[in-house]
Design an enzyme around this catalytic site. Structure first.
Site, PDB file in Angstrom:
ATOM      1  N   LYS A 170       0.847  -1.201   0.000  1.00  0.00           N
ATOM      2  CA  LYS A 170       0.000   0.000   0.000  1.00  0.00           C
ATOM      3  C   LYS A 170       0.884   1.254   0.000  1.00  0.00           C
ATOM      4  O   LYS A 170       1.455   1.630   1.021  1.00  0.00           O
ATOM      5  CB  LYS A 170      -0.912   0.033   1.226  1.00  0.00           C
ATOM      6  CG  LYS A 170      -2.071   0.985   0.997  1.00  0.00           C
ATOM      7  CD  LYS A 170      -2.436   1.805   2.215  1.00  0.00           C
ATOM      8  CE  LYS A 170      -1.689   3.083   2.344  1.00  0.00           C
ATOM      9  NZ  LYS A 170      -1.941   4.129   1.354  1.00  0.00           N
ATOM     10  N   GLU A 245       9.810   2.568  10.508  1.00  0.00           N
ATOM     11  CA  GLU A 245      10.753   3.684  10.313  1.00  0.00           C
ATOM     12  C   GLU A 245       9.932   4.959  10.383  1.00  0.00           C
ATOM     13  O   GLU A 245       9.016   5.143   9.582  1.00  0.00           O
ATOM     14  CB  GLU A 245      11.449   3.582   8.944  1.00  0.00           C
ATOM     15  CG  GLU A 245      12.368   2.400   8.780  1.00  0.00           C
ATOM     16  CD  GLU A 245      13.566   2.406   9.712  1.00  0.00           C
ATOM     17  OE1 GLU A 245      13.894   3.468  10.294  1.00  0.00           O
ATOM     18  OE2 GLU A 245      14.170   1.333   9.879  1.00  0.00           O
ATOM     19  N   CYS A 279      13.643  11.714   6.007  1.00  0.00           N
ATOM     20  CA  CYS A 279      13.654  11.434   7.448  1.00  0.00           C
ATOM     21  C   CYS A 279      15.057  11.566   8.012  1.00  0.00           C
ATOM     22  O   CYS A 279      15.229  11.712   9.219  1.00  0.00           O
ATOM     23  CB  CYS A 279      13.038  10.083   7.757  1.00  0.00           C
ATOM     24  SG  CYS A 279      13.659   8.776   6.734  1.00  0.00           S
ATOM     25  N   GLU A 378       9.631  16.816  14.309  1.00  0.00           N
ATOM     26  CA  GLU A 378      10.050  16.747  12.913  1.00  0.00           C
ATOM     27  C   GLU A 378       9.159  17.678  12.079  1.00  0.00           C
ATOM     28  O   GLU A 378       7.947  17.693  12.254  1.00  0.00           O
ATOM     29  CB  GLU A 378       9.906  15.315  12.410  1.00  0.00           C
ATOM     30  CG  GLU A 378      10.473  15.118  11.022  1.00  0.00           C
ATOM     31  CD  GLU A 378      10.393  13.671  10.549  1.00  0.00           C
ATOM     32  OE1 GLU A 378       9.327  13.057  10.719  1.00  0.00           O
ATOM     33  OE2 GLU A 378      11.396  13.170  10.009  1.00  0.00           O
TER      34      GLU A 378
HETATM   35  P1  ADP Z   1       3.104  10.879   6.186  1.00  0.00           P
HETATM   36  O1  ADP Z   1       3.092  12.020   7.133  1.00  0.00           O
HETATM   37  O2  ADP Z   1       4.428  10.500   5.643  1.00  0.00           O
HETATM   38  O3  ADP Z   1       2.035  10.949   5.147  1.00  0.00           O
HETATM   39  P2  ADP Z   1       1.578   8.731   7.352  1.00  0.00           P
HETATM   40  O4  ADP Z   1       1.972   7.894   8.514  1.00  0.00           O
HETATM   41  O5  ADP Z   1       0.313   9.481   7.411  1.00  0.00           O
HETATM   42  O6  ADP Z   1       2.820   9.659   7.124  1.00  0.00           O
HETATM   43  O7  ADP Z   1       1.544   7.864   6.037  1.00  0.00           O
HETATM   44  C1  ADP Z   1       2.450   6.807   5.758  1.00  0.00           C
HETATM   45  C2  ADP Z   1       1.672   5.655   5.145  1.00  0.00           C
HETATM   46  O8  ADP Z   1       0.781   5.132   6.132  1.00  0.00           O
HETATM   47  C3  ADP Z   1       0.820   6.046   3.944  1.00  0.00           C
HETATM   48  O9  ADP Z   1       0.858   5.022   2.973  1.00  0.00           O
HETATM   49  C4  ADP Z   1      -0.561   6.161   4.561  1.00  0.00           C
HETATM   50  O10 ADP Z   1      -1.590   5.959   3.633  1.00  0.00           O
HETATM   51  C5  ADP Z   1      -0.521   5.030   5.574  1.00  0.00           C
HETATM   52  N1  ADP Z   1      -1.542   5.126   6.626  1.00  0.00           N
HETATM   53  C6  ADP Z   1      -2.147   6.235   7.095  1.00  0.00           C
HETATM   54  N2  ADP Z   1      -3.049   5.920   8.052  1.00  0.00           N
HETATM   55  C7  ADP Z   1      -2.998   4.573   8.216  1.00  0.00           C
HETATM   56  C8  ADP Z   1      -3.677   3.624   9.060  1.00  0.00           C
HETATM   57  N3  ADP Z   1      -4.593   3.992   9.922  1.00  0.00           N
HETATM   58  N4  ADP Z   1      -3.349   2.336   8.946  1.00  0.00           N
HETATM   59  C9  ADP Z   1      -2.402   1.937   8.081  1.00  0.00           C
HETATM   60  N5  ADP Z   1      -1.745   2.757   7.251  1.00  0.00           N
HETATM   61  C10 ADP Z   1      -2.036   4.065   7.299  1.00  0.00           C
END
Ligand code: ADP
Length: 476
Positions: A170, A245, A279, A378
């Site tokens: 994903k 990470e 990061c 960050e």
């Molecule tokens: P960023 O600030 O880098 O967007 P996120 O943690 O929001 O960080 O996103 C990193 C990944 O985690 C993306 O692929 C996002 O779609 C996914 N993501 C966001 N919310 C969830 C969740 N509840 N469960 C699993 N994956 C998620």
């Protein structure tokens, strides 16, 4: 519309999401199918069904597929680099380099199925022998961010496949184009149906479905701390393997005896290139008294000469911020730092260009202290702060004054201080006279404390996460 990949089939959905170019919001790169719960469950089922047979494939088959995919990625580096620059806003030169790196990662892991051996030991009991072997973990869920949309998926998917796991992948909503291209390349390189499944779609639905499903045996995640904590919380009751990470607040220490040009180059590259959206970015510049003013002036001068603009234009040094929401976060962080006593030395302005994009000039904030939010949280943008310190001891203590622990750098000509810093900096990676960002692909990547959790990524160490160890005893 670019479809999902489920069980070897390309699947469209009724609803699609446009992939917008952050250098030019009128440029829609593509529209991507949006998976929901049922597509996510179908992908997990396909990966589960494909796992036993894929886990038993001969090493040559797995190696050949990864090698073919790596060769195609490298052959198409210019074209895929343009795609990356268009969807994420990384300047073209860096985008092409990232694609090439992804190709090399695939080729590197193409060697692992052939290299992976076991151990044969005598038992402490007479007449017994022991074999230690590695086997696949099963179904690996891979959840990735937008900032390295080609390299991060490659460094997770390649080892997963190399060690015989199947994958539900994903990617981030903001950069699905590279993910789609990578899945397409791997599929055409010869993967059997269901071994790799691609789910573009919202994290809160698709990602969450992956977290909640017990058929997903392991999850490798890169992204925010908040989501990382969710991954861990959802995985705890399932006793699932996780690898997280989650960013950093990486210090770059500059000592009085540093080579000034080198230190300035390390700071500017580490803090601002790739729009600071790494990061490993050097977001805290910790500078000793006697070099402080010279260093700050030289960095400010370099920043004033950098060009912020369209990622695909020749001469652009700093591309756009990834989207409007991130731009606001960056601006709010600068405003808060100023309100808390920091001085904005240069940058932090929205830059107008011929195209409508999210352009922010690189910001340098001086006169900051460790307790300010700018040195704790960050930002993930072209923003760095300077902390003035007395000497090496205070610099080291300040560098370690953070919850994060990804990378730490030092600029010095002193072997004594460099050696001490390598030993005592609380971080998973340490750089001497180099930017904190910019790592090789064949050695471990990862940090300590709030930055990372679980076994390291990349290189031979990736085996710890992507395989499971079996110890077999045989009576002779
Ligand atoms: P960023 O600030 O880098 O967007 P996120 O943690 O929001 O960080 O996103 C990193 C990944 O985690 C993306 O692929 C996002 O779609 C996914 N993501 C966001 N919310 C969830 C969740 N509840 N469960 C699993 N994956 C998620």
């Amino acid at each position: 519309m670019k479809p999902l990949l489920i069980g070897g089939e390309w699947v469209t959905t009724s609803h699609g999401l446009p992939n917008v170019n952050p250098s030019d919001v009128s440029d829609i790169v593509d529209v991507h199918a949006q998976a929901g719960r049922s597509e996510a469950e179908a992908a997990i089922a396909a990966a589960t069904a494909a796992a036993p047979a894929w886990g038993r494939t001969d090493p040559q088959t797995r190696s050949d597929i990864l090698h073919r995919a790596g060769e195609e990625v490298l052959r198409r580096a210019d074209e895929l680099g343009r795609l990356l620059a268009r969807e994420e806003g990384k300047v073209l030169r860096d985008a092409i380099a990232e694609v090439a790196r992804a190709g090399r990662i695939l080729r590197y892991f193409a060697g692992e199925p052939l290299r992976t051996g076991g151990q044969f030991l005598p038992s402490v009991r007479p007449g017994v022998n022991i074999e230690i072997t590695r086997e696949p973990v099963g179904v690996v869920g891979i959840i990735t961010p937008w900032n390295f949309p080609m390299a991060i998926p490659a460094w997770k998917i390649a080892p997963a496949l190399a060690w015989g796991n199947t994958v539900v992948f994903k990617p981030a909503e903001l950069a699905p184009g590279c993910a789609w291209a990578l899945a397409d390349i791997l599929q055409r390189a010869g993967l059997p149906a269901g071994v790799l499944n691609l789910l573009t779609g919202p994290g809160s639905v698709v990602g969450q479905t992956m977290l909640d499903d017990a058929r997903v045996d392991a999850i490798s995640f890169t992204g925010s701390q908040a989501t990382g904590a969710r991954v861990m919380a959802a995985s705890a009751p399932l006793q699932r393997k996780v690898q997280l990470e989650m960013g950093g607040k990486n210090p770059l220490v500059v000592l009085d005896d540093a080579d000034l040009d080198r230190a300035v180059a390390a700071a500017v590259d580490g803090a601002y290139f790739s729009t600071g959206q790494r990061c490993t970015a050097s977001s805290r510049l910790i500078v000793t008294e006697r070099i402080h003013d010279r260093f700050v002036s030289a960095v400010a001068e370099r920043l004033a000469g950098l060009r912020t603009g369209h990622a695909l234009e020749d001469g652009t040094d700093i591309g756009p911020v990834v989207d409007e929401a991130q731009l606001r976060i960056d601006e709010a962080a600068i405003a808060r730092a100023r309100a808390q006593g920091g001085s904005l030395r240069v940058g932090g302005d929205r830059v107008t260009q011929a195209t409508e994009g999210f352009f922010l000039s690189p910001a340098l904030i001086t006169e900051t202290t460790s307790d300010m939010a700018i040195n704790r949280e960050e930002v993930f943008g072209p923003v760095a702060s300077v902390i003035r310190v007395r000497d090496y001891d205070e610099a080291l203590a300040t560098a370690n004054e953070t919850d994060f622990g990804l990378c730490a750098g030092i600029c010095t000509e002193s072997l004594k201080y460099a050696s001490d810093f390598k030993r005592n900096a609380r971080a998973g990676m340490v750089m001497v006279n180099l930017p904190t960002a910019g790592v090789d692909y064949h050695v471990p990547f990862g940090g300590t404390r709030a930055s990372s959790f679980g076994p390291r990524e990349q290189g031979a160490f990736a085996a710890e996460f992507y395989s499971s160890v079996k110890t077999a005893y045989t009576a002779s």
